[in-house]
Design a protein around this motif. Structure first.
Motif, PDB file in Angstrom:
ATOM      1  N   THR A   1       0.650  -1.264  -0.037  1.00 52.94           N
ATOM      2  CA  THR A   1       0.020   0.054   0.040  1.00 52.94           C
ATOM      3  C   THR A   1       0.731   1.385   0.103  1.00 52.94           C
ATOM      4  O   THR A   1       0.108   2.354   0.015  1.00 52.94           O
ATOM      5  CB  THR A   1      -0.862  -0.043   1.345  1.00 52.94           C
ATOM      6  OG1 THR A   1      -0.139  -0.130   2.325  1.00 52.94           O
ATOM      7  CG2 THR A   1      -1.789  -1.241   1.261  1.00 52.94           C
ATOM      8  N   MET A   2       2.131   1.240   0.126  1.00 49.36           N
ATOM      9  CA  MET A   2       2.924   2.235   0.202  1.00 49.36           C
ATOM     10  C   MET A   2       2.852   3.040   1.517  1.00 49.36           C
ATOM     11  O   MET A   2       3.531   3.082   2.266  1.00 49.36           O
ATOM     12  CB  MET A   2       2.692   3.349  -1.001  1.00 49.36           C
ATOM     13  CG  MET A   2       3.085   2.733  -2.360  1.00 49.36           C
ATOM     14  SD  MET A   2       4.803   2.739  -2.674  1.00 49.36           S
ATOM     15  CE  MET A   2       5.387   4.288  -2.937  1.00 49.36           C
ATOM     16  N   PHE A   3       1.653   3.551   1.726  1.00 48.40           N
ATOM     17  CA  PHE A   3       1.499   4.050   2.990  1.00 48.40           C
ATOM     18  C   PHE A   3      -0.105   4.509   3.259  1.00 48.40           C
ATOM     19  O   PHE A   3      -0.868   4.641   2.310  1.00 48.40           O
ATOM     20  CB  PHE A   3       2.253   5.559   3.309  1.00 48.40           C
ATOM     21  CG  PHE A   3       2.028   6.476   2.036  1.00 48.40           C
ATOM     22  CD1 PHE A   3       1.037   7.305   2.090  1.00 48.40           C
ATOM     23  CD2 PHE A   3       3.071   6.578   1.075  1.00 48.40           C
ATOM     24  CE1 PHE A   3       0.823   8.218   1.114  1.00 48.40           C
ATOM     25  CE2 PHE A   3       2.863   7.452   0.154  1.00 48.40           C
ATOM     26  CZ  PHE A   3       2.014   8.159   0.020  1.00 48.40           C
ATOM     27  N   VAL A   4      -0.597   4.564   4.329  1.00 52.16           N
ATOM     28  CA  VAL A   4      -1.851   5.014   4.674  1.00 52.16           C
ATOM     29  C   VAL A   4      -1.958   6.420   4.384  1.00 52.16           C
ATOM     30  O   VAL A   4      -1.199   7.256   4.923  1.00 52.16           O
ATOM     31  CB  VAL A   4      -2.206   4.841   6.332  1.00 52.16           C
ATOM     32  CG1 VAL A   4      -3.675   5.368   6.453  1.00 52.16           C
ATOM     33  CG2 VAL A   4      -2.152   3.239   6.510  1.00 52.16           C
ATOM     34  N   PRO A   5      -3.009   6.879   3.621  1.00 48.05           N
ATOM     35  CA  PRO A   5      -3.040   8.402   3.344  1.00 48.05           C
ATOM     36  C   PRO A   5      -2.812   9.215   4.563  1.00 48.05           C
ATOM     37  O   PRO A   5      -3.567   8.941   5.613  1.00 48.05           O
ATOM     38  CB  PRO A   5      -4.614   8.625   2.648  1.00 48.05           C
ATOM     39  CG  PRO A   5      -4.631   7.098   1.961  1.00 48.05           C
ATOM     40  CD  PRO A   5      -3.897   6.099   3.062  1.00 48.05           C
ATOM     41  N   ALA A   6      -2.361  10.502   4.408  1.00 49.18           N
ATOM     42  CA  ALA A   6      -1.965  11.269   5.427  1.00 49.18           C
ATOM     43  C   ALA A   6      -3.452  12.000   5.947  1.00 49.18           C
ATOM     44  O   ALA A   6      -3.611  12.003   7.160  1.00 49.18           O
ATOM     45  CB  ALA A   6      -1.383  12.360   5.140  1.00 49.18           C
ATOM     46  N   PRO A   7      -4.351  12.210   5.138  1.00 47.92           N
ATOM     47  CA  PRO A   7      -5.840  12.860   5.718  1.00 47.92           C
ATOM     48  C   PRO A   7      -6.233  11.841   6.574  1.00 47.92           C
ATOM     49  O   PRO A   7      -6.964  12.436   7.609  1.00 47.92           O
ATOM     50  CB  PRO A   7      -6.633  12.993   4.355  1.00 47.92           C
ATOM     51  CG  PRO A   7      -5.432  13.416   3.385  1.00 47.92           C
ATOM     52  CD  PRO A   7      -4.336  12.273   3.664  1.00 47.92           C
ATOM     53  N   LEU A   8      -6.407  10.632   6.430  1.00 45.54           N
ATOM     54  CA  LEU A   8      -7.057   9.649   7.391  1.00 45.54           C
ATOM     55  C   LEU A   8      -6.304   9.648   8.656  1.00 45.54           C
ATOM     56  O   LEU A   8      -6.860   9.162   9.569  1.00 45.54           O
ATOM     57  CB  LEU A   8      -7.114   8.274   6.708  1.00 45.54           C
ATOM     58  CG  LEU A   8      -8.221   7.697   5.838  1.00 45.54           C
ATOM     59  CD1 LEU A   8      -8.062   6.382   5.357  1.00 45.54           C
ATOM     60  CD2 LEU A   8      -9.496   8.128   6.358  1.00 45.54           C
ATOM     61  N   GLN A   9      -4.803   9.582   8.400  1.00 49.75           N
ATOM     62  CA  GLN A   9      -4.070   9.414   9.706  1.00 49.75           C
ATOM     63  C   GLN A   9      -4.141  10.453  10.589  1.00 49.75           C
ATOM     64  O   GLN A   9      -4.370  10.480  11.797  1.00 49.75           O
ATOM     65  CB  GLN A   9      -2.534   9.192   9.452  1.00 49.75           C
ATOM     66  CG  GLN A   9      -2.146   8.062   8.676  1.00 49.75           C
ATOM     67  CD  GLN A   9      -0.661   7.753   8.846  1.00 49.75           C
ATOM     68  OE1 GLN A   9      -0.057   7.937   9.770  1.00 49.75           O
ATOM     69  NE2 GLN A   9      -0.169   7.716   7.564  1.00 49.75           N
ATOM     70  N   HIS A  10      -4.415  12.010   9.915  1.00 48.78           N
ATOM     71  CA  HIS A  10      -4.837  13.106  10.857  1.00 48.78           C
ATOM     72  C   HIS A  10      -5.895  13.185  11.125  1.00 48.78           C
ATOM     73  O   HIS A  10      -6.206  13.621  12.491  1.00 48.78           O
ATOM     74  CB  HIS A  10      -4.156  14.379  10.130  1.00 48.78           C
ATOM     75  CG  HIS A  10      -2.728  14.403   9.751  1.00 48.78           C
ATOM     76  ND1 HIS A  10      -1.939  15.000  10.912  1.00 48.78           N
ATOM     77  CD2 HIS A  10      -1.729  14.341   8.733  1.00 48.78           C
ATOM     78  CE1 HIS A  10      -0.730  15.049  10.444  1.00 48.78           C
ATOM     79  NE2 HIS A  10      -0.614  14.533   9.070  1.00 48.78           N
ATOM     80  N   THR A  11      -7.001  12.751  10.659  1.00 47.35           N
ATOM     81  CA  THR A  11      -8.372  12.566  11.185  1.00 47.35           C
ATOM     82  C   THR A  11      -8.240  11.585  12.304  1.00 47.35           C
ATOM     83  O   THR A  11      -9.026  11.855  13.416  1.00 47.35           O
ATOM     84  CB  THR A  11      -9.280  12.009  10.164  1.00 47.35           C
ATOM     85  OG1 THR A  11      -9.298  12.931   9.066  1.00 47.35           O
ATOM     86  CG2 THR A  11     -10.923  12.133  10.551  1.00 47.35           C
TER      87      THR A  11
END
Length: 478
Positions: free
Chosen positions: A350-360
């Motif tokens: 997946t490369m990485f979990v999207p930052a908008p989801l992580q910050h939310t």
């Protein structure tokens, strides 16, 4: 995704009929389609999934399935060659039994979109009435205003979120022991692909979560079922299975196991760790229900990784179950060299979990109302559990529940031997109730029929009560 010939026939029939139907027309309900075609609810779900892929229909959660605006229909070309191309190639040097499988009927059934005429006792995600919607909306808005939200996050995850997961899991973990993943199912799939070689055995609970079985097959592994009792995985059978198969991975759900509701006692946790260490095996701790304890649950044992200085445990923690199915953020925790393997597998997948989801997610768990929201959810779950237990006892008899868990979101209901799981599930759907056949939770056939009833996907406790009691004529008349 594999599709049975019956689901393909249903989809093709509906596609032909919809060619002359105006866009926006609502399709028949799940239960109407089950009655019409004489197939299971899973087959109907697979057929509708095919129609969605073809662009023929679109689903509107809580409303139903509709004719799509576009009139795209399956091409008339001959695609039969794909059947042979999709068969596993028996290459030279391939280990025996190293075939990956992608049968997802058990998972697909829990994700079916049901119309408003069906009470959902099947789904495993919170109904909007149970979700902290105000907190989620505020968190999403605040996260969107963070400049870092739109920058690429570190591969391992946003550092502050990793710190929070480390503290939440405990056991002296640091951010370096945490890998942020896309919720529990993604984490489980990553672990199995990272640790297991194609054809290798992996020990699973029996019965167990369908996603565990699906992830093992997708990784080319051989699930080895080990039975449970009221305290969880039976250690005498675990020792025998590891000795017999040489498995190096054991998967357990320590709290309010899906589907049985059993929880590992502290003593049983220690026994499992001792046996795993003796055999040089990893224990994958799928702690999906850690924050789903009910108001009357009392203290629960700490996670297994909290007493694991040797790196035996790989811990999975997710936020999805107690927030929203769309906040797909979770974490893997592990000590030692295995973390590098997990990080590499996650990077490839997946490369990485999207930052908008992580910050939310970070905004949610650090909000002043986070603990209050969990407490409110625990009270609501306690009430729903009590209502569901009363209804199950009245409908299926007082001995239908071997375990009455004070956590999680489901009940494991044993059926009289004259009742067939699949037949009861189909009849229930035809009467406006969606439930899950017990066969979805077994690697092989089980001699004792069960159904799993979820009480969190319905709008209210009253809906749960009404839906369960609506099954009474089916139990008597089958």
């Amino acid at each position: 995704m594999n599709h049975s010939s019956s689901s393909h026939k249903v989809a093709s029939t509906l596609a032909r009929e919809l060619e002359h139907v105006p866009a926006g027309t609502r399709l028949a309900t799940h239960r109407e389609l089950v009655r019409r075609f004489g197939v299971s609810a899973t087959t109907v779900s697979q057929a509708l999934a095919l129609l969605t892929q073809w662009g023929v229909v679109t689903s509107r959660p809580g409303s139903g399935t509709y004719r799509a605006e576009t009139r795209t229909v399956p091409r008339s070309g001959d695609t039969s060659w794909q059947e042979a191309a999709l068969q596993p190639a028996n290459g030279i040097g391939s280990p025996p039994g190293a075939q990956r499988g992608f049968k997802t009927s058990g998972l697909l059934g829990t994700l079916s979109t049901l119309g408003p005429d069906v009470v959902d006792l099947n789904g495993g995600y919170l109904h909007p009435t149970l979700q902290p919607l105000t907190m989620l909306g505020t968190a999403l808005s605040r996260a969107a205003r963070r400049p870092a939200t739109w920058d690429r996050p570190p591969v391992g995850g946003v550092p502050e979120l990793r710190d929070w997961f480390a503290a939440d899991i405990g056991g002296g973990l640091s951010r370096d022991d945490i890998l942020v993943c896309g919720a529990g199912q993604s984490a489980l799939a990553t672990v199995l692909r990272a640790l297991g070689q194609p054809g290798a055995p992996v020990v699973v609970e029996s019965p167990t979560y369908p996603g565990t079985i699906a992830a093992a097959h997708a990784a080319g592994l051989r699930p080895i079922p080990v039975p449970l009792d009221a305290e969880g995985l039976r250690t005498d059978h675990l020792d025998e299975a590891l000795t017999r198969t040489g498995a190096r991975v054991v998967i357990v759900q320590p709290l309010f196991q899906n589907p049985t509701g059993a929880s590992l006692s502290a003593a049983r946790q220690r026994e499992i760790l001792t046996i795993a260490r003796q055999h040089g095996a990893f224990v994958v701790e799928d702690d999906f229900a850690r924050h789903m304890g009910h108001a009357d649950a009392g203290p629960t044992p700490p996670p297994m990784i909290a007493d694991d200085p040797d790196g035996t445990v790989i811990h999975i923690r997710s936020l999805t179950k107690v927030t929203s199915s769309n906040l797909r953020v979770g974490a893997l925790a592990a000590h030692g060299p295995v973390m590098a393997r997990l990080r590499s597998a996650h990077l490839i997948d997946t490369m990485f979990v999207p930052a908008p989801l992580q910050h939310t997610a970070l905004e949610v768990v650090t909000a002043p109302g986070w603990k209050r929201a969990l407490s409110a959810l625990g009270s609501a779950l306690e009430h729903r559990r009590k209502v569901a237990i009363d209804a199950v006892s009245a409908t299926f008899g007082p001995h239908a529940l071997a375990v009455r868990p004070r956590g999680g979101y489901h009940l494991w209901v044993s059926l009289p031997h004259h009742l067939g799981e699949a037949e009861l599930a189909a009849a229930a759907l035809a009467n406006g109730v969606a439930l899950t056949p017990g066969a979805n939770y077994y690697v092989s056939d089980s001699s004792t029929p069960h159904i799993r009833l979820s009480y969190v996907a319905a709008p209210s406790a009253a809906d749960v009560d009404d839906a369960v009691r609506r099954l009474a004529p089916l139990v008597v008349g089958t």
